[in-house]
Motif scaffolding. Structure first.
Motif, PDB file in Angstrom:
ATOM      1  N   ILE A  80       5.261   8.375  -6.064  1.00 34.91           N
ATOM      2  CA  ILE A  80       4.892   7.371  -4.254  1.00 34.91           C
ATOM      3  C   ILE A  80       6.089   7.860  -3.667  1.00 34.91           C
ATOM      4  O   ILE A  80       7.332   8.544  -3.517  1.00 34.91           O
ATOM      5  CB  ILE A  80       5.464   5.712  -4.785  1.00 34.91           C
ATOM      6  CG1 ILE A  80       4.550   5.287  -5.843  1.00 34.91           C
ATOM      7  CG2 ILE A  80       5.291   5.673  -3.455  1.00 34.91           C
ATOM      8  CD1 ILE A  80       5.168   4.270  -6.375  1.00 34.91           C
ATOM      9  N   VAL A  81       5.472   8.226  -2.361  1.00 39.49           N
ATOM     10  CA  VAL A  81       5.996   9.608  -1.745  1.00 39.49           C
ATOM     11  C   VAL A  81       6.582   7.822  -0.668  1.00 39.49           C
ATOM     12  O   VAL A  81       7.987   8.314   0.332  1.00 39.49           O
ATOM     13  CB  VAL A  81       4.927  10.270  -1.240  1.00 39.49           C
ATOM     14  CG1 VAL A  81       5.441  10.896   0.151  1.00 39.49           C
ATOM     15  CG2 VAL A  81       4.725  11.653  -1.362  1.00 39.49           C
ATOM     16  N   SER A  82       5.278   7.382  -0.318  1.00 44.20           N
ATOM     17  CA  SER A  82       5.963   6.480   1.102  1.00 44.20           C
ATOM     18  C   SER A  82       5.110   4.935   1.099  1.00 44.20           C
ATOM     19  O   SER A  82       3.965   4.839   0.418  1.00 44.20           O
ATOM     20  CB  SER A  82       5.986   7.316   2.481  1.00 44.20           C
ATOM     21  OG  SER A  82       4.641   6.973   1.993  1.00 44.20           O
ATOM     22  N   VAL A  83       5.465   4.639   1.341  1.00 45.03           N
ATOM     23  CA  VAL A  83       5.343   3.019   1.052  1.00 45.03           C
ATOM     24  C   VAL A  83       4.494   2.582   2.895  1.00 45.03           C
ATOM     25  O   VAL A  83       5.318   2.718   3.204  1.00 45.03           O
ATOM     26  CB  VAL A  83       6.513   1.917   0.853  1.00 45.03           C
ATOM     27  CG1 VAL A  83       5.572   0.283   1.526  1.00 45.03           C
ATOM     28  CG2 VAL A  83       6.231   2.256  -0.057  1.00 45.03           C
ATOM     29  N   GLU A  84       2.990   2.187   2.927  1.00 44.76           N
ATOM     30  CA  GLU A  84       3.221   2.064   4.128  1.00 44.76           C
ATOM     31  C   GLU A  84       3.511   0.853   5.112  1.00 44.76           C
ATOM     32  O   GLU A  84       3.269  -0.275   4.218  1.00 44.76           O
ATOM     33  CB  GLU A  84       1.516   2.538   4.364  1.00 44.76           C
ATOM     34  CG  GLU A  84       0.912   3.389   3.573  1.00 44.76           C
ATOM     35  CD  GLU A  84       0.775   4.382   4.689  1.00 44.76           C
ATOM     36  OE1 GLU A  84       0.748   4.063   6.238  1.00 44.76           O
ATOM     37  OE2 GLU A  84       1.692   5.547   3.796  1.00 44.76           O
ATOM     38  N   VAL A 106       4.267   1.721 -12.054  1.00 43.29           N
ATOM     39  CA  VAL A 106       3.467   0.961 -11.366  1.00 43.29           C
ATOM     40  C   VAL A 106       1.899   1.000 -11.589  1.00 43.29           C
ATOM     41  O   VAL A 106       1.314   2.375 -11.556  1.00 43.29           O
ATOM     42  CB  VAL A 106       3.514   0.840  -9.298  1.00 43.29           C
ATOM     43  CG1 VAL A 106       4.670   0.644  -9.307  1.00 43.29           C
ATOM     44  CG2 VAL A 106       2.804   1.624  -9.274  1.00 43.29           C
ATOM     45  N   ARG A 107       1.249   0.035 -11.657  1.00 50.37           N
ATOM     46  CA  ARG A 107      -0.466   0.314 -11.712  1.00 50.37           C
ATOM     47  C   ARG A 107      -0.776   0.353 -10.437  1.00 50.37           C
ATOM     48  O   ARG A 107      -0.235  -1.514  -9.423  1.00 50.37           O
ATOM     49  CB  ARG A 107      -0.592  -1.330 -12.192  1.00 50.37           C
ATOM     50  CG  ARG A 107       0.003  -0.666 -14.305  1.00 50.37           C
ATOM     51  CD  ARG A 107      -0.915  -1.587 -14.679  1.00 50.37           C
ATOM     52  NE  ARG A 107      -0.895  -2.274 -15.913  1.00 50.37           N
ATOM     53  CZ  ARG A 107      -0.506  -0.894 -16.726  1.00 50.37           C
ATOM     54  NH1 ARG A 107      -1.692  -0.172 -16.499  1.00 50.37           N
ATOM     55  NH2 ARG A 107      -0.264  -1.310 -18.586  1.00 50.37           N
ATOM     56  N   GLY A 149      -3.060   3.777  -2.483  1.00 49.27           N
ATOM     57  CA  GLY A 149      -2.968   2.438  -3.803  1.00 49.27           C
ATOM     58  C   GLY A 149      -2.762   1.510  -2.897  1.00 49.27           C
ATOM     59  O   GLY A 149      -1.532   1.723  -2.922  1.00 49.27           O
ATOM     60  N   GLN A 150      -3.126   0.625  -3.931  1.00 48.77           N
ATOM     61  CA  GLN A 150      -2.397  -1.004  -3.265  1.00 48.77           C
ATOM     62  C   GLN A 150      -1.529  -1.512  -4.522  1.00 48.77           C
ATOM     63  O   GLN A 150      -1.996  -1.463  -5.617  1.00 48.77           O
ATOM     64  CB  GLN A 150      -3.251  -1.949  -3.493  1.00 48.77           C
ATOM     65  CG  GLN A 150      -2.462  -3.167  -2.827  1.00 48.77           C
ATOM     66  CD  GLN A 150      -3.407  -4.174  -1.965  1.00 48.77           C
ATOM     67  OE1 GLN A 150      -4.867  -4.499  -1.889  1.00 48.77           O
ATOM     68  NE2 GLN A 150      -3.211  -4.495  -0.456  1.00 48.77           N
ATOM     69  N   THR A 167       1.372  -1.394  -0.041  1.00 46.12           N
ATOM     70  CA  THR A 167      -0.286   0.155  -0.084  1.00 46.12           C
ATOM     71  C   THR A 167       0.894   0.967   0.365  1.00 46.12           C
ATOM     72  O   THR A 167       1.767   1.179   0.723  1.00 46.12           O
ATOM     73  CB  THR A 167      -1.299   0.146   1.255  1.00 46.12           C
ATOM     74  OG1 THR A 167      -1.598  -1.381   0.929  1.00 46.12           O
ATOM     75  CG2 THR A 167      -1.229   1.025   0.741  1.00 46.12           C
ATOM     76  N   VAL A 168       0.495   1.888  -0.793  1.00 48.41           N
ATOM     77  CA  VAL A 168       1.504   3.309  -0.986  1.00 48.41           C
ATOM     78  C   VAL A 168       1.080   4.198  -1.359  1.00 48.41           C
ATOM     79  O   VAL A 168      -0.809   4.486  -1.403  1.00 48.41           O
ATOM     80  CB  VAL A 168       2.454   3.223  -2.358  1.00 48.41           C
ATOM     81  CG1 VAL A 168       3.481   1.847  -2.550  1.00 48.41           C
ATOM     82  CG2 VAL A 168       1.711   3.305  -4.115  1.00 48.41           C
ATOM     83  N   LEU A 169       0.745   5.383  -0.268  1.00 47.81           N
ATOM     84  CA  LEU A 169       0.856   7.137  -0.447  1.00 47.81           C
ATOM     85  C   LEU A 169       1.376   7.694  -1.767  1.00 47.81           C
ATOM     86  O   LEU A 169       2.806   7.838  -1.713  1.00 47.81           O
ATOM     87  CB  LEU A 169       1.019   7.674   0.619  1.00 47.81           C
ATOM     88  CG  LEU A 169       1.017   8.961   1.047  1.00 47.81           C
ATOM     89  CD1 LEU A 169      -0.964   9.304   0.862  1.00 47.81           C
ATOM     90  CD2 LEU A 169       1.589   9.806   2.162  1.00 47.81           C
TER      91      LEU A 169
END
Length: 115
Positions: A82-86, A65-66, A55-56, A46-48
């Protein structure tokens, strides 16, 4: 060069060194960390995004990425968005914190206008 010329150059050298230590070095370190984060993205993460959307990851493409941002809504985004990965561990602890929210362990809230 005599001693007075060297004495005039030393403050300039110190300013450049301090600028490098306080500005350039941390910026390079942060850029390297972001590059590493973006290259380590895997399917299911899950990314921000920079726009604030979550989104996942459904698939990883060469430069992007999709993401599934809603059920059956998949968009293609560039990796730089993409800023961060949760963190999956943080998501679990957030769920635990939400269940503890009603226990009254938080700070007391008063409606008294004098407080």
């Amino acid at each position: 060069m005599d001693g007075s010329a060297v004495a005039q150059i030393i403050p300039l050298i110190l300013i450049v060194a301090i600028f490098w230590l306080l500005i350039v070095r941390p910026a390079r370190k942060k850029q390297k960390a972001m590059t590493q984060l973006r290259s380590s993205i895997e399917v299911g993460d899950t990314v921000l995004l920079g726009s604030g959307m979550y989104g996942q990851v459904r698939s990883v493409i060469d430069d992007g990425v999709r993401l599934e941002i809603a059920p059956e809504v998949v968009v293609r985004v560039h990796r730089d968005a993409i800023v961060s990965v949760e963190d999956r561990v943080a998501a679990v602890s957030d769920t635990d914190a939400d269940s503890d929210a009603g226990t009254g362990s938080g700070p007391a809230v008063s409606n008294d206008p004098d407080r």
